[in-house]
Design a protein around this motif. Structure first.
Motif, PDB file in Angstrom:
ATOM      1  N   ILE A  42      61.446 109.997   2.013  1.00  0.00           N
ATOM      2  CA  ILE A  42      60.676 110.953   2.811  1.00  0.00           C
ATOM      3  C   ILE A  42      61.114 110.915   4.270  1.00  0.00           C
ATOM      4  CG2 ILE A  42      58.382 111.434   3.742  1.00  0.00           C
ATOM      5  CD1 ILE A  42      57.222 110.648   1.060  1.00  0.00           C
ATOM      6  N   LEU A  43      61.227 109.713   4.826  1.00  0.00           N
ATOM      7  CA  LEU A  43      61.592 109.608   6.240  1.00  0.00           C
ATOM      8  C   LEU A  43      63.004 110.117   6.496  1.00  0.00           C
ATOM      9  CD1 LEU A  43      60.003 106.135   7.027  1.00  0.00           C
ATOM     10  CD2 LEU A  43      59.243 108.360   7.877  1.00  0.00           C
ATOM     11  N   LEU A  44      63.931 109.869   5.579  1.00  0.00           N
ATOM     12  CA  LEU A  44      65.285 110.394   5.744  1.00  0.00           C
ATOM     13  C   LEU A  44      65.307 111.908   5.607  1.00  0.00           C
ATOM     14  CD1 LEU A  44      67.439 107.749   3.837  1.00  0.00           C
ATOM     15  CD2 LEU A  44      67.402 108.192   6.298  1.00  0.00           C
ATOM     16  N   ALA A  45      64.485 112.436   4.702  1.00  0.00           N
ATOM     17  CA  ALA A  45      64.399 113.892   4.573  1.00  0.00           C
ATOM     18  C   ALA A  45      63.860 114.512   5.854  1.00  0.00           C
ATOM     19  CB  ALA A  45      63.506 114.258   3.387  1.00  0.00           C
ATOM     20  N   VAL A  46      62.849 113.869   6.446  1.00  0.00           N
ATOM     21  CA  VAL A  46      62.304 114.349   7.718  1.00  0.00           C
ATOM     22  C   VAL A  46      63.360 114.237   8.818  1.00  0.00           C
ATOM     23  CG1 VAL A  46      60.595 113.911   9.520  1.00  0.00           C
ATOM     24  CG2 VAL A  46      59.922 113.829   7.114  1.00  0.00           C
ATOM     25  N   LEU A  47      64.100 113.125   8.828  1.00  0.00           N
ATOM     26  CA  LEU A  47      65.123 112.917   9.846  1.00  0.00           C
ATOM     27  C   LEU A  47      66.210 113.980   9.764  1.00  0.00           C
ATOM     28  CD1 LEU A  47      66.552 111.307  12.057  1.00  0.00           C
ATOM     29  CD2 LEU A  47      67.458 109.794  10.272  1.00  0.00           C
ATOM     30  N   PHE A  48      66.765 114.167   8.572  1.00  0.00           N
ATOM     31  CA  PHE A  48      67.821 115.169   8.418  1.00  0.00           C
ATOM     32  C   PHE A  48      67.279 116.574   8.660  1.00  0.00           C
ATOM     33  CE2 PHE A  48      69.893 111.827   5.738  1.00  0.00           C
ATOM     34  CZ  PHE A  48      71.067 111.731   6.473  1.00  0.00           C
ATOM     35  N   GLY A  49      66.041 116.812   8.215  1.00  0.00           N
ATOM     36  CA  GLY A  49      65.450 118.120   8.445  1.00  0.00           C
ATOM     37  C   GLY A  49      65.230 118.400   9.915  1.00  0.00           C
ATOM     38  N   PHE A  50      64.769 117.377  10.645  1.00  0.00           N
ATOM     39  CA  PHE A  50      64.566 117.548  12.083  1.00  0.00           C
ATOM     40  C   PHE A  50      65.886 117.847  12.793  1.00  0.00           C
ATOM     41  CE2 PHE A  50      65.211 115.353  16.126  1.00  0.00           C
ATOM     42  CZ  PHE A  50      64.391 116.118  16.941  1.00  0.00           C
ATOM     43  N   LEU A  51      66.919 117.064  12.475  1.00  0.00           N
ATOM     44  CA  LEU A  51      68.208 117.268  13.133  1.00  0.00           C
ATOM     45  C   LEU A  51      68.758 118.664  12.850  1.00  0.00           C
ATOM     46  CD1 LEU A  51      69.890 113.800  12.476  1.00  0.00           C
ATOM     47  CD2 LEU A  51      68.923 114.643  14.622  1.00  0.00           C
ATOM     48  N   ALA A  52      68.595 119.120  11.597  1.00  0.00           N
ATOM     49  CA  ALA A  52      69.071 120.466  11.255  1.00  0.00           C
ATOM     50  C   ALA A  52      68.291 121.535  12.004  1.00  0.00           C
ATOM     51  CB  ALA A  52      68.962 120.675   9.747  1.00  0.00           C
TER      52      ALA A  52
END
Length: 247
Positions: free
Chosen positions: A119-129
């Motif tokens: 979840i946290l990695l999905a949020v991280l990559f989503g935020f950066l995108a």
């Protein structure tokens, strides 16, 4: 079989975390699709320490959606790793109920830790995108630093919570450890960190339920030095460097 079913009942709820991670990536894809036509060509694909773009690529599905695709890929990979862990290390046929609950705690801790990380990695990559789509000229890095710190925290918290669940549930059902089992449980902090000052070994077998391999004994000086070096090189230094460069 009935006992094993009772112990493992509810384990599947942890898998919903991986599903949630994929839903986050899907939401990111949907948001990006609404912005795709308005994005510049070429599009920034990498940002330097100060948040300014330093690399560009021609606009395409791959260049625009690379980050959420990476997030989804990592989530699927972590889900596969989680599934493999419980299969790699089968319980002893003569294991006591207390041992079975201890093994189940480690498995549930792994499911929760990998799911939380997904979840946290999905949020991280989503935020950066999303940050790159909305403001291609500058992407703030501090949220990435915060999310990285949370990823490091979610793993021990997940195992500690699972260990408490196992002890509480076992006691509620009248299951008590033998003296030897009680002493063995005390050697594992949060259920996964081996801490035995009387054991001179640096590396010891991993606890049942965590798969095959070795782990560090933090109870002796060699183990504490090894852990300190690892945390300094791979955790503290990158975080401090990221904070300094983001200021």
């Amino acid at each position: 079989m009935a006992t094993e079913t009772r112990i493992t009942r509810g384990r599947g709820l942890g898998w919903l975390l991986h599903l949630l991670a994929l839903l986050i990536c899907g939401a990111c894809f949907t948001y990006g699709a609404t912005l795709y036509e308005s994005l510049p060509d070429p599009v920034p694909t990498h940002w330097g320490p100060d948040g300014s773009p330093d690399d560009w690529s021609p606009k395409s599905f791959g260049s625009v959606f690379f980050a959420p695709m990476m997030g989804a890929g990592v989530s699927i990979f972590l889900a596969l790793v989680t599934a493999a862990v419980s299969k790699m290390d089968q319980p002893d046929k003569d294991a006591s109920l207390w041992k079975l609950y201890g093994r189940e705690a480690v498995i549930r801790g792994t499911v929760a830790a990998m799911g939380g990380t997904s979840i946290l990695l999905a949020v991280l990559f989503g935020f950066l995108a999303a940050a790159g789509w909305v403001n291609p000229d500058r992407v703030p890095l501090w949220p990435a630093i915060v999310l990285t710190a949370l990823i490091l925290a979610v793993i021990p918290v997940s195992y500690a919570a699972a260990s408490r669940w196992a002890h509480r549930t076992a006691h509620h059902q009248g299951i008590r450890p033998t003296e030897a089992e009680e002493q063995e449980s005390r050697l594992w902090v949060a259920g996964i960190i081996y801490n035995n000052p009387e054991d001179p070994q640096l590396l010891v077998p991993r606890r049942a339920g965590t798969g095959l391999g070795l782990t560090v004994n933090v109870g002796n000086r060699k183990g504490r030095i090894a852990v300190a070096i690892f945390l300094t090189v791979f955790v503290v230094f990158p975080l401090v460097l990221g904070v300094v460069l983001a200021l």
